[in-house]
Design an enzyme around this catalytic site. Structure first.
Site, PDB file in Angstrom:
ATOM      1  N   GLU A 154       0.775  -1.340  -0.095  1.00  0.00           N
ATOM      2  CA  GLU A 154       0.033   0.055   0.136  1.00  0.00           C
ATOM      3  C   GLU A 154       1.079   1.080   0.087  1.00  0.00           C
ATOM      4  OE1 GLU A 154      -3.116   0.159   2.961  1.00  0.00           O
ATOM      5  OE2 GLU A 154      -3.106   2.298   3.114  1.00  0.00           O
ATOM      6  N   GLU A 159      -2.200  11.448   3.174  1.00  0.00           N
ATOM      7  CA  GLU A 159      -3.331  11.339   4.173  1.00  0.00           C
ATOM      8  C   GLU A 159      -3.224  12.662   4.827  1.00  0.00           C
ATOM      9  OE1 GLU A 159      -4.369   7.106   5.757  1.00  0.00           O
ATOM     10  OE2 GLU A 159      -1.934   7.417   5.464  1.00  0.00           O
TER      11      GLU A 159
END
Length: 280
Positions: A154, A159
């Protein structure tokens, strides 16, 4: 963003200061200029389903309640949660009772429609604000060979936790360094915010490295050596093994930001101006 007319590998000395600390002074920078995916969200009220899928639910239907992070939202494909308007994709988190959840939002992904190994992935976005908001632009490895997370890898290109509007972070997850043990770096904007203006979030990803950018700032590079150092040799670099697909979403609550509080104002919207992918 710097684009060249051909594929070049350069060793650059980059002096970047994040929170008073330098990044590694020698970083491999690869510039890609062959555009292979572009969505400018130009048609009002229409998501291009030749590119995007909708994740639906609270994760329970997929066998991962709370989407693996104790998140509180129910993802929908309703226009109240996801639509296009005036050249932007709007993903909106709402506080409302819906199918047993108290919040709704949306998550779009390109699994089975677009994936890519290596290249530049970037999106220009304005993020939501408030405690409990967890917007993300990220990639997951193709799992069609039966492998599961975190073996597939990932890459979290961007974020943010909505109570910290000057901070973003880029992260990788893989075998030996996933979840709370992931490898991550924070970037703190100076005299700017992610919720009041647009910024370009991106990576340049090649064999054995991933470079993380905000606007024209290269703020981190991760390599197999970094994974080995961070995990005492136990972690496995899985980012040369397979193509990855794209995900855009706003989660509400969860392990990272915690739940909304009395000061959190709803609805909150992430505006995406474009998504682009380049290769060599």
């Amino acid at each position: 963003m710097i684009l060249k007319n051909n594929y070049v590998k350069l060793l650059l000395v980059v002096s970047l200061f994040i929170m008073g600390c330098n990044t590694d002074e020698t970083q491999t920078v690869t510039n890609f200029d062959n555009l292979v995916l572009e969505d400018n969200f130009d048609v009002d009220g229409q998501i291009d389903t030749s590119i995007w899928n909708f994740d639906i639910g609270n994760g329970a239907e997929q066998g991962i309640p709370g989407w693996g992070n104790n998140e509180l939202q129910f993802y929908t494909d309703r226009t109240e949660n996801v639509t296009t308007e005036n050249g932007f994709l709007l993903i909106t988190a709402r506080q409302e009772a819906f199918n047993g959840s108290q919040y709704t939002s949306a998550r779009l992904q390109t699994k089975g429609k677009f994936d890519q190994r290596y290249g530049r992935f970037e999106a220009r976005m304005r993020l939501p604000y408030g405690q409990g908001m967890w917007p993300a632009f990220w990639l997951l490895g193709d799992d069609s060979d039966g492998e599961i997370w975190p073996q597939v890898g990932e890459i979290d290109i961007m974020e943010n936790t909505g109570d910290k509007p000057t901070e973003i972070f880029g992260t990788i997850h893989g075998p030996g360094y996933s979840g709370a043990e992931s490898i991550s770096k924070l970037y703190d904007l100076q005299n700017d915010r992610v919720d009041t203006g647009f910024h370009i979030y991106g990576i340049e990803w090649g064999p054995n490295y991933i470079n993380f950018y905000i606007d024209d700032v290269l703020y981190n590079q991760l390599t197999p050596e970094d994974v080995a150092d961070e995990t005492d040799g136990e972690g496995q670099w899985v980012f040369n093994d397979r193509p990855f697909y794209i995900i855009l979403n706003i989660a509400v609550g969860g392990n990272l930001p915690g739940p909304p509080n009395a000061d959190t104002v709803f609805p909150q919207t992430m505006l995406v101006d474009y998504v682009r992918v380049y290769t060599e």
